[in-house]
Scaffold this active site. Structure first.
Site, PDB file in Angstrom:
ATOM      1  N   TYR A 141      22.960  35.872 -49.944  1.00 46.30           N
ATOM      2  CA  TYR A 141      22.940  34.839 -50.987  1.00 46.30           C
ATOM      3  C   TYR A 141      21.846  33.817 -50.701  1.00 46.30           C
ATOM      4  CZ  TYR A 141      24.585  31.218 -54.199  1.00 46.30           C
ATOM      5  OH  TYR A 141      24.667  30.299 -55.217  1.00 46.30           O
ATOM      6  N   ASP A 236      17.498  31.781 -44.119  1.00 43.70           N
ATOM      7  CA  ASP A 236      18.230  30.888 -45.002  1.00 43.70           C
ATOM      8  C   ASP A 236      19.334  30.248 -44.164  1.00 43.70           C
ATOM      9  OD1 ASP A 236      20.027  29.718 -46.740  1.00 43.70           O
ATOM     10  OD2 ASP A 236      19.711  31.211 -48.317  1.00 43.70           O
ATOM     11  N   LYS A 264      23.240  21.577 -47.550  1.00 41.59           N
ATOM     12  CA  LYS A 264      24.627  21.223 -47.202  1.00 41.59           C
ATOM     13  C   LYS A 264      24.707  20.078 -46.180  1.00 41.59           C
ATOM     14  CE  LYS A 264      26.249  25.764 -48.690  1.00 41.59           C
ATOM     15  NZ  LYS A 264      26.985  25.716 -49.913  1.00 41.59           N
TER      16      LYS A 264
HETATM   17  C1  LIG Z   1      23.109  30.826 -47.714  1.00 42.87           C
HETATM   18  C2  LIG Z   1      22.954  29.982 -48.948  1.00 42.87           C
HETATM   19  N1  LIG Z   1      21.740  29.798 -49.460  1.00 42.87           N
HETATM   20  C3  LIG Z   1      21.542  29.034 -50.552  1.00 42.87           C
HETATM   21  C4  LIG Z   1      22.588  28.409 -51.193  1.00 42.87           C
HETATM   22  C5  LIG Z   1      22.347  27.603 -52.428  1.00 42.87           C
HETATM   23  O1  LIG Z   1      22.538  26.278 -52.186  1.00 42.87           O
HETATM   24  P1  LIG Z   1      22.840  25.255 -53.409  1.00 42.87           P
HETATM   25  O2  LIG Z   1      24.232  25.581 -53.881  1.00 42.87           O
HETATM   26  O3  LIG Z   1      22.678  23.919 -52.808  1.00 42.87           O
HETATM   27  O4  LIG Z   1      21.810  25.539 -54.465  1.00 42.87           O
HETATM   28  C6  LIG Z   1      23.880  28.559 -50.684  1.00 42.87           C
HETATM   29  C7  LIG Z   1      25.029  27.890 -51.335  1.00 42.87           C
HETATM   30  O5  LIG Z   1      26.157  28.076 -50.983  1.00 42.87           O
HETATM   31  C8  LIG Z   1      24.075  29.382 -49.542  1.00 42.87           C
HETATM   32  O6  LIG Z   1      25.313  29.609 -49.072  1.00 42.87           O
END
Ligand SMILES: Cc1ncc(COP(=O)(O)O)c(C=O)c1O
Length: 432
Positions: A141, A236, A264
């Site tokens: 993700y 990520d 986060k």
């Molecule tokens: C691994 C990862 N990358 C990117 C994101 C996207 O972040 P945002 O919800 O702040 O756009 C998330 C959100 O949970 C995530 O878990």
């Protein structure tokens, strides 16, 4: 454990939400609960029911809700102004702290969400390499951009490395810009990177994919292939940054990427995320260094927002105190071990996977190392379990327990009692 009640006030809000919001929700958690407040490791809904909170706002509230030091920092900043667009001291100090803490971070660019950070990280890699294609992992993700929504959750997985779009509305041409590999298969990743080395702009991976720890050697293999061909490796770390350790998953697993994304925790519960990485790559954000032709334009109204920055700085200060990570890990370990024992004693086909700050139950007895193994998890059992936990006063996402520094012994006892009830209810479900 007390029965959950639904007040008229909460019911009325749920109905208003159904009238004005698609699916009656913000698109995140289902709209059958309306949260009124959070303090420490607990939240309360509008009806007054209290929950031990393992959702943590989907991860940012790692030190608990409304921590007095974060509240004080935010309260001190607000009367001084809430956004400037121009540089401000707090954003600069937060970038300085990220550079100090995170191995790959020589420079930092702030944005407002993890989605943006990941989309820019991929664009940065494309601009740096002068090539288009990005390799990502099935089930990984990286937010909601067109490029990220490829083979995140395919119902019918495709043949590697072909991408499967996760949403309508994505231009069909985007699909060919992404290559997909199975997580934790070092050999296949190395061979795809080798085969596509002349088209690849970058490789993006969650170093800990959703709940799946990397198998020994997997991240190292990605690192080696990317280094061999000069392809930027992007971690990520939106979830793992400052959570798995102060230096993130790259410190925890001992593999340093070229670029990482953070979100986060660094915003302390406010909208703030970042791209961080090697100075020579990040230099593309600097017209004076990159030159007009290679300069990567990047602007955001709220980037480096001072309220988010003071909340992030206060959060990081608390995490630097001796014993902070030991405490979160001890809490998480107690929960993981307690839940595993309950599942085992009941002989349920389920297991706990993850690491102490972030784990969940997966509803299959077999080995789970990638997305396709995960698909064997019993979705109906997961729903019954999560419903039962909610009834027992546990708030969590569908597939994650996030642990915080604020969770205490009473929270652990409450959670294990809730899991015991769910296990007992499950043992009573007639076999299909
Ligand atoms: C691994 C990862 N990358 C990117 C994101 C996207 O972040 P945002 O919800 O702040 O756009 C998330 C959100 O949970 C995530 O878990």
């Amino acid at each position: 454990m007390n029965e959950r009640t639904h007040s008229e006030a909460e019911q009325a809000l749920i109905e208003t939400a159904r009238r004005v919001l698609p699916a009656g929700s913000f698109g995140n958690l289902a709209g059958d609960i309306v949260i009124r407040e959070g303090r420490g490791g607990r939240v309360r809904d509008v009806s007054g029911n209290e929950y031990v909170d393992f959702l943590l706002g989907s991860g940012p509230m790692f030190i608990g809700h409304a921590h007095p030091e974060v509240v004080a920092a935010v309260q001190a900043q607000i009367p001084r102004g809430t956004t400037f667009f121009a540089n401000n001291e707090h954003g600069i100090r937060l970038a300085e702290e990220i550079v100090r803490a995170v191995a790959c971070a020589e420079k930092v660019r702030f944005v407002s969400s993890g989605t943006e950070a990941d989309a820019y990280a991929m664009r940065l890699a494309r601009a740096f390499r002068g090539r288009d294609r990005i390799l990502k992992f099935e089930g990984g993700y990286h937010g909601m951009s067109d490029y990220s929504l490829m083979s995140l959750a395919p119902k019918r997985p495709g043949n590697f490395p072909q991408a499967v779009p996760d949403s309508p509305g994505i231009p069909s041409s985007v699909r060919d810009e992404m290559l997909i590999a199975p997580f934790n298969n070092a050999e296949m990743a190395a061979s795809l990177i080798h085969e596509h080395r002349n088209e690849l702009a970058g490789v993006i991976v969650e170093p800990f994919q959703r709940l799946l720890p990397p198998q020994p050697g997997f991240l190292q293999a990605l690192r080696k292939s990317c280094t061999d061909y000069g392809i930027p490796l992007i971690f990520d770390e939106v979830v793992t940054g400052f959570r798995f350790s102060y230096g993130g998953a790259q410190e925890f697993y001992g593999v340093t990427p070229d670029i990482c994304t953070l979100g986060k925790i660094i915003g302390g519960g406010f909208p703030l995320a970042a791209i961080a990485g090697r100075a020579d790559i990040m230099a593309l954000f600097d017209r004076a260094v990159a030159g007009d032709d290679r300069f990567l334009t990047q602007i955001g109204t709220l980037s480096g927002n001072p309220v988010a920055a003071v909340a992030g700085l206060a959060t990081l200060e608390i995490l630097r105190r001796p014993g902070a990570y030991e405490q979160v890990f001890a809490t998480g370990r107690q929960l993981m071990e307690g839940i595993s024992r309950l599942l085992k004693d009941a002989a349920l086909p389920a297991q706990v996977i993850g690491v102490p700050p972030l784990f969940d139950i997966i509803y299959t007895a077999g080995e789970v190392k990638d997305y396709r193994d995960w698909q064997r998890s019993d979705a109906e059992m997961q729903k019954r379990f999560n419903r039962s936990l909610r009834e027992s006063g546990i708030l969590k996402g569908d597939s994650k327990f996030y642990v915080s520094l604020a969770h205490d012994e009473a929270d652990i006892r409450h959670a294990l009692a809730a899991v015991r009830s769910a296990v007992e209810a499950e043992a009573a479900v007639p076999a299909q």
